[in-house]
Scaffold this active site. Structure first.
Site, short mmCIF file in Angstrom:
data_model
loop_
_atom_site.label_atom_id
_atom_site.label_comp_id
_atom_site.label_asym_id
_atom_site.label_seq_id
_atom_site.Cartn_x
_atom_site.Cartn_y
_atom_site.Cartn_z
N LEU A 58 -10.67 -2.88 7.27
CA LEU A 58 -9.36 -2.57 7.86
C LEU A 58 -9.39 -1.20 8.54
CD1 LEU A 58 -6.21 -3.04 8.00
CD2 LEU A 58 -6.11 -2.00 5.74
N HIS A 74 -17.40 -0.17 9.17
CA HIS A 74 -16.73 -0.47 10.44
C HIS A 74 -16.14 -1.87 10.52
CE1 HIS A 74 -20.55 -2.43 11.22
NE2 HIS A 74 -19.98 -3.05 12.24
N HIS A 122 -3.95 -6.64 -1.16
CA HIS A 122 -2.76 -5.82 -1.38
C HIS A 122 -1.52 -6.64 -1.03
CE1 HIS A 122 -5.61 -2.37 -1.26
NE2 HIS A 122 -4.85 -2.04 -2.27
N TRP A 141 5.14 -11.15 -6.77
CA TRP A 141 4.83 -10.54 -8.06
C TRP A 141 5.78 -9.40 -8.41
CZ3 TRP A 141 -1.18 -9.57 -7.53
CH2 TRP A 141 -1.81 -10.80 -7.32
N ARG A 185 7.21 1.46 -1.90
CA ARG A 185 5.92 1.76 -1.28
C ARG A 185 6.13 2.22 0.16
NH1 ARG A 185 4.69 1.24 -5.76
NH2 ARG A 185 3.01 0.07 -6.74
N TYR A 204 -10.77 3.10 -9.34
CA TYR A 204 -10.87 3.42 -7.91
C TYR A 204 -10.44 4.87 -7.68
CZ TYR A 204 -9.69 3.03 -2.92
OH TYR A 204 -9.60 3.21 -1.57
N SER A 253 -7.21 7.34 -0.80
CA SER A 253 -5.96 6.61 -0.83
C SER A 253 -4.95 7.35 -1.71
CB SER A 253 -6.18 5.20 -1.36
OG SER A 253 -5.58 5.00 -2.60
N SER A 254 -3.70 6.95 -1.60
CA SER A 254 -2.65 7.66 -2.35
C SER A 254 -2.74 7.42 -3.85
CB SER A 254 -1.28 7.24 -1.83
OG SER A 254 -1.14 5.84 -1.93
N CYS A 255 -3.56 6.46 -4.29
CA CYS A 255 -3.63 6.22 -5.74
C CYS A 255 -4.42 7.30 -6.47
CB CYS A 255 -4.15 4.83 -6.05
SG CYS A 255 -5.88 4.67 -5.68
N ASN A 266 -0.46 3.48 1.74
CA ASN A 266 -0.79 2.05 1.83
C ASN A 266 -0.91 1.65 3.30
OD1 ASN A 266 -0.32 1.11 -1.09
ND2 ASN A 266 1.51 2.27 -0.58
N LEU A 267 -2.06 1.07 3.64
CA LEU A 267 -2.32 0.72 5.04
C LEU A 267 -2.22 -0.78 5.24
CD1 LEU A 267 -5.50 2.91 5.38
CD2 LEU A 267 -3.26 3.41 6.39
N LYS A 270 -12.43 8.09 -5.96
CA LYS A 270 -11.93 8.78 -4.75
C LYS A 270 -11.70 10.27 -5.02
CE LYS A 270 -12.01 5.52 -1.75
NZ LYS A 270 -12.85 5.65 -0.54
P1 GDP Z 1 -0.50 -0.83 -5.37
O1 GDP Z 1 0.31 -0.26 -4.23
O2 GDP Z 1 -1.72 -0.06 -5.67
O3 GDP Z 1 0.35 -1.06 -6.59
O4 GDP Z 1 -1.08 -2.23 -4.93
P2 GDP Z 1 -0.54 -3.65 -4.44
O5 GDP Z 1 -0.41 -3.67 -2.98
O6 GDP Z 1 -1.48 -4.65 -5.04
O7 GDP Z 1 0.89 -3.90 -5.12
C1 GDP Z 1 2.06 -3.26 -4.70
C2 GDP Z 1 3.29 -3.88 -5.33
O8 GDP Z 1 3.53 -5.16 -4.75
C3 GDP Z 1 3.23 -4.09 -6.84
O9 GDP Z 1 4.51 -3.79 -7.37
C4 GDP Z 1 2.98 -5.60 -6.96
O10 GDP Z 1 3.46 -6.15 -8.18
C5 GDP Z 1 3.79 -6.11 -5.77
N1 GDP Z 1 3.41 -7.45 -5.30
C6 GDP Z 1 4.27 -8.47 -5.08
N2 GDP Z 1 3.63 -9.57 -4.69
C7 GDP Z 1 2.32 -9.25 -4.62
C8 GDP Z 1 1.15 -9.99 -4.26
O11 GDP Z 1 1.18 -11.17 -3.94
N3 GDP Z 1 -0.03 -9.33 -4.29
C9 GDP Z 1 -0.11 -8.00 -4.64
N4 GDP Z 1 -1.30 -7.40 -4.63
N5 GDP Z 1 0.98 -7.28 -5.02
C10 GDP Z 1 2.18 -7.90 -5.01
#
Ligand code: GDP
Length: 316
Positions: free
Chosen positions: A21, A18, A186, A209, A216, A143, A114-116, A172-173, A147
């Site tokens: 997120l 609880h 995330h 990154w 997404r 993970y 999750s969607s993964c 993705n939430l 799941k």
């Molecule tokens: P995913 O949806 O399971 O891949 O998880 P993430 O939320 O970690 O990453 C989603 C996408 O966002 C990937 O393509 C990452 O390379 C990109 N990304 C860009 N900047 C960031 C950052 O600062 N943190 C994370 N986690 N992902 C990033």
């Protein structure tokens, strides 16, 4: 519907996780709906990886409904760095909670994933039956395997014990109470924090990154909480149910939008040595839409709400 989830707001509902997120949004929603008997335990009060403690908790509390939102979660970096934690902690939590819930007379349980769980190159948008049709995205398979085991466990208990365990798989939430850790979170909270800090410190650039090209789908967690209540009330079936917004953006578009909401005026710099992860991950949420549920919060409104929460709650 007599004896349904919403028919008795005095029923005991255990929301596992609880403070996270998802769990915190579900608690807000249930309180708003008038549920008066929520059973909540912090990690310090009940360690869900300890089977005998979980068993004793269910034997004493005897909740009527369970919403299983407790999990070890993290972004692409955390998954690759802590694979043992991701697979073992999640398997333990869900196995203990699902099994004890069944044994102690819980009427209905929803397991959240999750969607993964879906293959890396699943058809897009991804329907529920894409599960286990091809290899997973390697960056988060630990993970994902846990799941998938949770979904299968709910199905197995449904079949063998005729017990009402269902699964919901959110996209993705984001939203209040997210993890804003700079490395292990995330993308959305990570960027919100980085842009905010850059704005405050007067930095000229922010590193993002990957290449910016992955797509997404994002759903505000208050929409998810609404969907969870909806599923608890209306759905009882073997298949897990996707919960998405149906709207996708590139990471570049997301970064631009977060930048705008935060009010950072510098440049974006792409670090393509960081992994992109799966190229696209749009869920097919038509099953849920067919049952009568649709999301209400736009990404822009949801980002504003989340940034407000960040400003008020995250230590600056
Ligand atoms: P995913 O949806 O399971 O891949 O998880 P993430 O939320 O970690 O990453 C989603 C996408 O966002 C990937 O393509 C990452 O390379 C990109 N990304 C860009 N900047 C960031 C950052 O600062 N943190 C994370 N986690 N992902 C990033």
């Amino acid at each position: 519907m007599a004896d349904s989830f919403l028919s008795d707001k005095s029923a005991k509902v255990f929301v596992a996780g609880h403070r996270g997120l998802v769990g915190s949004a579900i608690v807000r929603r249930l309180r708003h709906l008038g549920f008066a008997n929520l059973v909540l335990r912090t990690h310090a009060e009940l360690d869900l990886t300890r089977q005998s403690d979980v068993e004793a908790f269910f034997a004493t509390e005897k909740p009527r409904f369970v919403i299983l939102a407790a999990a070890k979660v993290g972004g692409i970096h955390a998954n690759s760095t802590y694979p043992a934690d991701f697979i073992s902690i999640n398997l333990q939590i869900q196995t203990n909670v699902i099994d004890s819930a069944y044994k102690h007379g819980v009427k209905k349980l929803i397991f959240l994933g999750s969607s993964c769980i879906y293959p890396k190159f699943a058809p897009q948008p991804i329907p529920e039956d894409a599960l286990l049709t091809a290899p997973l995205e390697p960056t988060n398979e630990w993970y994902a395997i846990a799941k998938i085991a949770g979904i299968k466990m709910c199905q197995a208990y449904r079949i063998q014990y005729v017990w009402d365990a269902i699964s919901g798989m959110p996209t993705n939430l984001y939203g209040p109470c997210d993890n804003f850790h700079p490395e292990n979170s995330h993308v959305l909270p990570a960027l919100m924090r980085r842009f905010h800090e850059a704005k405050v410190n007067g930095a000229k650039e922010v590193v993002v990154w990957g290449t910016g090209s992955p797509l997404r789908e994002f759903l505000h967690v208050d929409d998810l909480a609404d969907a969870v209540v909806f599923l608890m009330e209306k759905y009882s079936g073997l298949s897990h149910v996707n919960v998405g917004s149906g709207k996708e953006v590139t990471i570049k578009e997301l970064a631009e939008l977060v930048k705008e909401v935060v009010g950072f005026e510098g440049e974006l710099v792409w670090n393509s040595s960081k992994p992109d992860g799966t190229p696209r991950k749009l869920m097919d949420s038509s099953k849920l839409a067919g049952l009568g549920w649709t999301p209400k919060i736009s990404l822009r409104d949801g980002l504003r709400d989340t940034y407000q929460w960040y400003l008020e709650n995250v230590k600056q």
